[in-house]
Design a protein around this motif. Structure first.
Motif, PDB file in Angstrom:
ATOM      1  N   SER A  55      40.491  57.889 -48.503  1.00  0.00           N
ATOM      2  CA  SER A  55      39.665  57.831 -49.724  1.00  0.00           C
ATOM      3  C   SER A  55      39.158  56.420 -50.035  1.00  0.00           C
ATOM      4  CB  SER A  55      40.440  58.372 -50.932  1.00  0.00           C
ATOM      5  OG  SER A  55      41.570  57.567 -51.180  1.00  0.00           O
ATOM      6  N   ARG A  56      39.670  55.402 -49.335  1.00  0.00           N
ATOM      7  CA  ARG A  56      39.224  54.032 -49.639  1.00  0.00           C
ATOM      8  C   ARG A  56      37.728  53.871 -49.407  1.00  0.00           C
ATOM      9  NH1 ARG A  56      37.026  50.294 -47.653  1.00  0.00           N
ATOM     10  NH2 ARG A  56      36.939  51.433 -45.685  1.00  0.00           N
ATOM     11  N   ARG A  57      37.036  53.308 -50.355  1.00  0.00           N
ATOM     12  CA  ARG A  57      35.627  52.944 -50.197  1.00  0.00           C
ATOM     13  C   ARG A  57      35.428  51.537 -50.725  1.00  0.00           C
ATOM     14  NH1 ARG A  57      31.310  56.133 -49.289  1.00  0.00           N
ATOM     15  NH2 ARG A  57      30.697  54.092 -48.495  1.00  0.00           N
ATOM     16  N   SER A  58      34.402  50.874 -50.261  1.00  0.00           N
ATOM     17  CA  SER A  58      34.069  49.555 -50.813  1.00  0.00           C
ATOM     18  C   SER A  58      33.443  49.758 -52.181  1.00  0.00           C
ATOM     19  CB  SER A  58      33.084  48.832 -49.898  1.00  0.00           C
ATOM     20  OG  SER A  58      33.730  48.474 -48.703  1.00  0.00           O
ATOM     21  N   ILE A  59      34.019  49.116 -53.178  1.00  0.00           N
ATOM     22  CA  ILE A  59      33.524  49.237 -54.555  1.00  0.00           C
ATOM     23  C   ILE A  59      32.707  47.994 -54.892  1.00  0.00           C
ATOM     24  CG2 ILE A  59      34.217  49.446 -56.990  1.00  0.00           C
ATOM     25  CD1 ILE A  59      34.853  51.955 -55.225  1.00  0.00           C
ATOM     26  N   ARG A  60      31.490  48.229 -55.385  1.00  0.00           N
ATOM     27  CA  ARG A  60      30.599  47.106 -55.694  1.00  0.00           C
ATOM     28  C   ARG A  60      30.104  47.133 -57.130  1.00  0.00           C
ATOM     29  NH1 ARG A  60      29.243  48.919 -50.599  1.00  0.00           N
ATOM     30  NH2 ARG A  60      29.607  47.456 -48.888  1.00  0.00           N
ATOM     31  N   VAL A  61      30.572  48.112 -57.904  1.00  0.00           N
ATOM     32  CA  VAL A  61      30.212  48.160 -59.329  1.00  0.00           C
ATOM     33  C   VAL A  61      31.506  48.348 -60.121  1.00  0.00           C
ATOM     34  CG1 VAL A  61      28.809  49.248 -61.117  1.00  0.00           C
ATOM     35  CG2 VAL A  61      28.014  49.277 -58.742  1.00  0.00           C
ATOM     36  N   ARG A 107      21.374  43.095 -56.400  1.00  0.00           N
ATOM     37  CA  ARG A 107      22.024  43.474 -57.669  1.00  0.00           C
ATOM     38  C   ARG A 107      23.513  43.141 -57.614  1.00  0.00           C
ATOM     39  NH1 ARG A 107      21.291  49.068 -58.026  1.00  0.00           N
ATOM     40  NH2 ARG A 107      19.206  48.880 -57.196  1.00  0.00           N
ATOM     41  N   PHE A 108      24.138  43.439 -56.473  1.00  0.00           N
ATOM     42  CA  PHE A 108      25.573  43.179 -56.314  1.00  0.00           C
ATOM     43  C   PHE A 108      25.861  41.674 -56.378  1.00  0.00           C
ATOM     44  CE2 PHE A 108      29.157  42.765 -53.066  1.00  0.00           C
ATOM     45  CZ  PHE A 108      30.154  42.969 -53.999  1.00  0.00           C
ATOM     46  N   TYR A 109      25.099  40.894 -55.601  1.00  0.00           N
ATOM     47  CA  TYR A 109      25.398  39.466 -55.522  1.00  0.00           C
ATOM     48  C   TYR A 109      25.045  38.705 -56.802  1.00  0.00           C
ATOM     49  CZ  TYR A 109      26.671  39.909 -50.665  1.00  0.00           C
ATOM     50  OH  TYR A 109      27.311  40.254 -49.514  1.00  0.00           O
ATOM     51  N   ALA A 110      24.115  39.241 -57.584  1.00  0.00           N
ATOM     52  CA  ALA A 110      23.722  38.541 -58.812  1.00  0.00           C
ATOM     53  C   ALA A 110      24.916  38.348 -59.750  1.00  0.00           C
ATOM     54  CB  ALA A 110      22.609  39.309 -59.508  1.00  0.00           C
ATOM     55  N   ALA A 134      37.880  47.624 -54.789  1.00  0.00           N
ATOM     56  CA  ALA A 134      37.783  46.352 -54.069  1.00  0.00           C
ATOM     57  C   ALA A 134      36.696  46.418 -53.020  1.00  0.00           C
ATOM     58  CB  ALA A 134      39.127  46.039 -53.410  1.00  0.00           C
ATOM     59  N   CYS A 135      36.192  45.246 -52.676  1.00  0.00           N
ATOM     60  CA  CYS A 135      35.226  45.160 -51.570  1.00  0.00           C
ATOM     61  C   CYS A 135      35.468  43.856 -50.822  1.00  0.00           C
ATOM     62  CB  CYS A 135      33.789  45.204 -52.107  1.00  0.00           C
ATOM     63  SG  CYS A 135      32.532  45.221 -50.807  1.00  0.00           S
ATOM     64  N   SER A 136      35.526  43.982 -49.522  1.00  0.00           N
ATOM     65  CA  SER A 136      35.636  42.813 -48.646  1.00  0.00           C
ATOM     66  C   SER A 136      34.230  42.234 -48.496  1.00  0.00           C
ATOM     67  CB  SER A 136      36.149  43.334 -47.303  1.00  0.00           C
ATOM     68  OG  SER A 136      36.556  42.311 -46.490  1.00  0.00           O
ATOM     69  N   ILE A 137      34.102  40.928 -48.580  1.00  0.00           N
ATOM     70  CA  ILE A 137      32.767  40.314 -48.478  1.00  0.00           C
ATOM     71  C   ILE A 137      32.797  39.183 -47.452  1.00  0.00           C
ATOM     72  CG2 ILE A 137      30.909  39.182 -49.750  1.00  0.00           C
ATOM     73  CD1 ILE A 137      31.940  40.128 -52.276  1.00  0.00           C
ATOM     74  N   SER A 138      31.771  39.129 -46.616  1.00  0.00           N
ATOM     75  CA  SER A 138      31.637  38.006 -45.682  1.00  0.00           C
ATOM     76  C   SER A 138      31.315  36.743 -46.466  1.00  0.00           C
ATOM     77  CB  SER A 138      30.469  38.245 -44.719  1.00  0.00           C
ATOM     78  OG  SER A 138      30.637  39.457 -44.047  1.00  0.00           O
ATOM     79  N   VAL A 139      31.722  35.620 -45.897  1.00  0.00           N
ATOM     80  CA  VAL A 139      31.373  34.336 -46.524  1.00  0.00           C
ATOM     81  C   VAL A 139      29.962  33.984 -46.042  1.00  0.00           C
ATOM     82  CG1 VAL A 139      31.939  31.884 -46.619  1.00  0.00           C
ATOM     83  CG2 VAL A 139      33.775  33.596 -46.546  1.00  0.00           C
ATOM     84  N   PRO A 155      32.759  60.006 -50.089  1.00  0.00           N
ATOM     85  CA  PRO A 155      33.332  59.739 -48.756  1.00  0.00           C
ATOM     86  C   PRO A 155      32.208  59.502 -47.755  1.00  0.00           C
ATOM     87  CG  PRO A 155      34.388  61.635 -49.754  1.00  0.00           C
ATOM     88  CD  PRO A 155      33.255  61.249 -50.658  1.00  0.00           C
ATOM     89  N   ARG A 156      32.429  58.588 -46.827  1.00  0.00           N
ATOM     90  CA  ARG A 156      31.317  58.235 -45.940  1.00  0.00           C
ATOM     91  C   ARG A 156      31.466  58.899 -44.578  1.00  0.00           C
ATOM     92  NH1 ARG A 156      32.975  54.579 -42.147  1.00  0.00           N
ATOM     93  NH2 ARG A 156      34.777  53.433 -42.876  1.00  0.00           N
ATOM     94  N   GLU A 157      30.316  59.011 -43.898  1.00  0.00           N
ATOM     95  CA  GLU A 157      30.297  59.540 -42.533  1.00  0.00           C
ATOM     96  C   GLU A 157      31.025  58.563 -41.616  1.00  0.00           C
ATOM     97  OE1 GLU A 157      28.905  62.412 -41.310  1.00  0.00           O
ATOM     98  OE2 GLU A 157      28.708  62.908 -43.449  1.00  0.00           O
TER      99      GLU A 157
HETATM  100  C1  LIG Z   1      34.548  41.828 -42.293  1.00  0.00           C
HETATM  101  C2  LIG Z   1      33.776  42.586 -43.366  1.00  0.00           C
HETATM  102  C3  LIG Z   1      32.720  41.967 -43.992  1.00  0.00           C
HETATM  103  C4  LIG Z   1      32.027  42.633 -45.018  1.00  0.00           C
HETATM  104  N1  LIG Z   1      31.029  41.974 -45.679  1.00  0.00           N
HETATM  105  C5  LIG Z   1      30.419  42.564 -46.700  1.00  0.00           C
HETATM  106  C6  LIG Z   1      29.455  41.839 -47.446  1.00  0.00           C
HETATM  107  O1  LIG Z   1      29.184  40.677 -47.179  1.00  0.00           O
HETATM  108  N2  LIG Z   1      28.859  42.467 -48.487  1.00  0.00           N
HETATM  109  C7  LIG Z   1      29.157  43.758 -48.811  1.00  0.00           C
HETATM  110  O2  LIG Z   1      28.594  44.269 -49.778  1.00  0.00           O
HETATM  111  N3  LIG Z   1      30.071  44.477 -48.115  1.00  0.00           N
HETATM  112  C8  LIG Z   1      30.710  43.908 -47.078  1.00  0.00           C
HETATM  113  N4  LIG Z   1      31.674  44.590 -46.372  1.00  0.00           N
HETATM  114  C9  LIG Z   1      31.973  45.993 -46.701  1.00  0.00           C
HETATM  115  C10 LIG Z   1      31.305  46.909 -45.682  1.00  0.00           C
HETATM  116  O3  LIG Z   1      29.907  46.941 -45.939  1.00  0.00           O
HETATM  117  C11 LIG Z   1      31.925  48.310 -45.765  1.00  0.00           C
HETATM  118  O4  LIG Z   1      33.285  48.230 -45.404  1.00  0.00           O
HETATM  119  C12 LIG Z   1      31.229  49.311 -44.844  1.00  0.00           C
HETATM  120  O5  LIG Z   1      29.891  49.510 -45.215  1.00  0.00           O
HETATM  121  C13 LIG Z   1      31.937  50.673 -44.832  1.00  0.00           C
HETATM  122  O6  LIG Z   1      32.000  51.204 -46.154  1.00  0.00           O
HETATM  123  P1  LIG Z   1      33.409  51.527 -46.847  1.00  0.00           P
HETATM  124  O7  LIG Z   1      34.215  50.245 -46.878  1.00  0.00           O
HETATM  125  O8  LIG Z   1      33.083  52.015 -48.214  1.00  0.00           O
HETATM  126  O9  LIG Z   1      34.118  52.548 -46.013  1.00  0.00           O
HETATM  127  C14 LIG Z   1      32.376  43.955 -45.364  1.00  0.00           C
HETATM  128  C15 LIG Z   1      33.451  44.589 -44.709  1.00  0.00           C
HETATM  129  C16 LIG Z   1      34.147  43.892 -43.721  1.00  0.00           C
HETATM  130  C17 LIG Z   1      35.320  44.562 -43.045  1.00  0.00           C
END
Ligand SMILES: Cc1cc2nc3c(=O)[nH]c(=O)nc-3n(C[C@H](O)[C@H](O)[C@H](O)COP(=O)(O)O)c2cc1C
Length: 188
Positions: free
Chosen positions: A9-15, A86-89, A136-141, A176-178
């Motif tokens: 169920s984990r998804r990247s949350i951006r809002v 929108r997310f980065y702002a 939570a969302c992981s973000i690249s630097v 949920p994503r593909e």
């Molecule tokens: C190493 C890494 C870098 C990522 N960088 C970004 C980013 O810079 N910006 C962003 O919005 N999401 C970022 N993500 C999140 C991915 O976009 C996301 O994990 C992917 O689209 C799959 O979606 P999900 O996490 O909801 O399953 C990153 C994820 C990883 C693992």
């Protein structure tokens, strides 16, 4: 929550709804990260947690990244760029931004294994967040502002900022994503 349920169920949350996350909860998530496996058990990670004023300063630096997003037009399309802008702002109003650092190394094998180890730690953190009902969302630097971010996160000499995570209470949860399931060959 069952582990497999959290994984699925984990998804990247951006809002986010902008409400704070308690420091003890953040500490618990980082604690989970530190149980990850790592090359020779070096544990090549350090977490710089920005909340409050430091969070505002870092979000301001991250907002600069919106002016570079056009470079990703081909990859993301206009809608994707707008969504990212929108997310980065405001970083989705995430109340917590974590800068993840790892030791600098000139050895490419060590660098690769450090990156894998940090990735394992980040996934532990992300799954612990699911278990705690935290988004939570992981973000690249972004490389164009990595020096400014390292300064704002107060990264130690001999270490580099390798990743970031934003945390908060989700205001929007994607469906949920593909997944690509054609990813394995069983050798005889
Ligand atoms: C190493 C890494 C870098 C990522 N960088 C970004 C980013 O810079 N910006 C962003 O919005 N999401 C970022 N993500 C999140 C991915 O976009 C996301 O994990 C992917 O689209 C799959 O979606 P999900 O996490 O909801 O399953 C990153 C994820 C990883 C693992």
């Amino acid at each position: 929550m069952e582990l497999m349920d959290a994984i699925r169920s984990r998804r990247s949350i951006r809002v986010f709804d902008g409400t704070p996350v308690a420091r003890e909860v953040v500490a618990e998530l980082i604690d989970a990260a530190t149980y990850a496996p790592s090359r020779m058990n070096v544990q090549p990670w350090y977490f710089h947690v920005a909340m409050g004023e430091s969070r505002a300063r870092i979000a301001e630096v991250m907002a600069m990244t919106t002016s570079y997003l056009d470079e990703y037009l081909d990859m993301l399309g206009p809608e994707g760029v707008e969504h990212a802008a929108r997310f980065y702002a405001e970083l989705g109003r995430a109340p917590v931004i974590i800068g993840v650092a790892s030791p600098c190394t000139d050895d490419e094998h060590e660098a690769r294994d450090y990156a894998i180890s940090v990735g394992a730690a980040l996934e532990n953190l992300l799954l612990a967040a699911v278990g705690r009902g935290i988004g939570a969302c992981s973000i690249s630097v972004p490389h164009w502002i990595s020096d400014r971010l390292a300064e704002q996160f107060d990264i130690a000499d001999g270490w580099q900022i390798t990743s970031m995570i934003v945390l908060g209470h989700a205001d929007e949860v994607p469906a949920p994503r593909e997944r690509d399931t054609d990813v394995v060959t069983y050798l005889t």
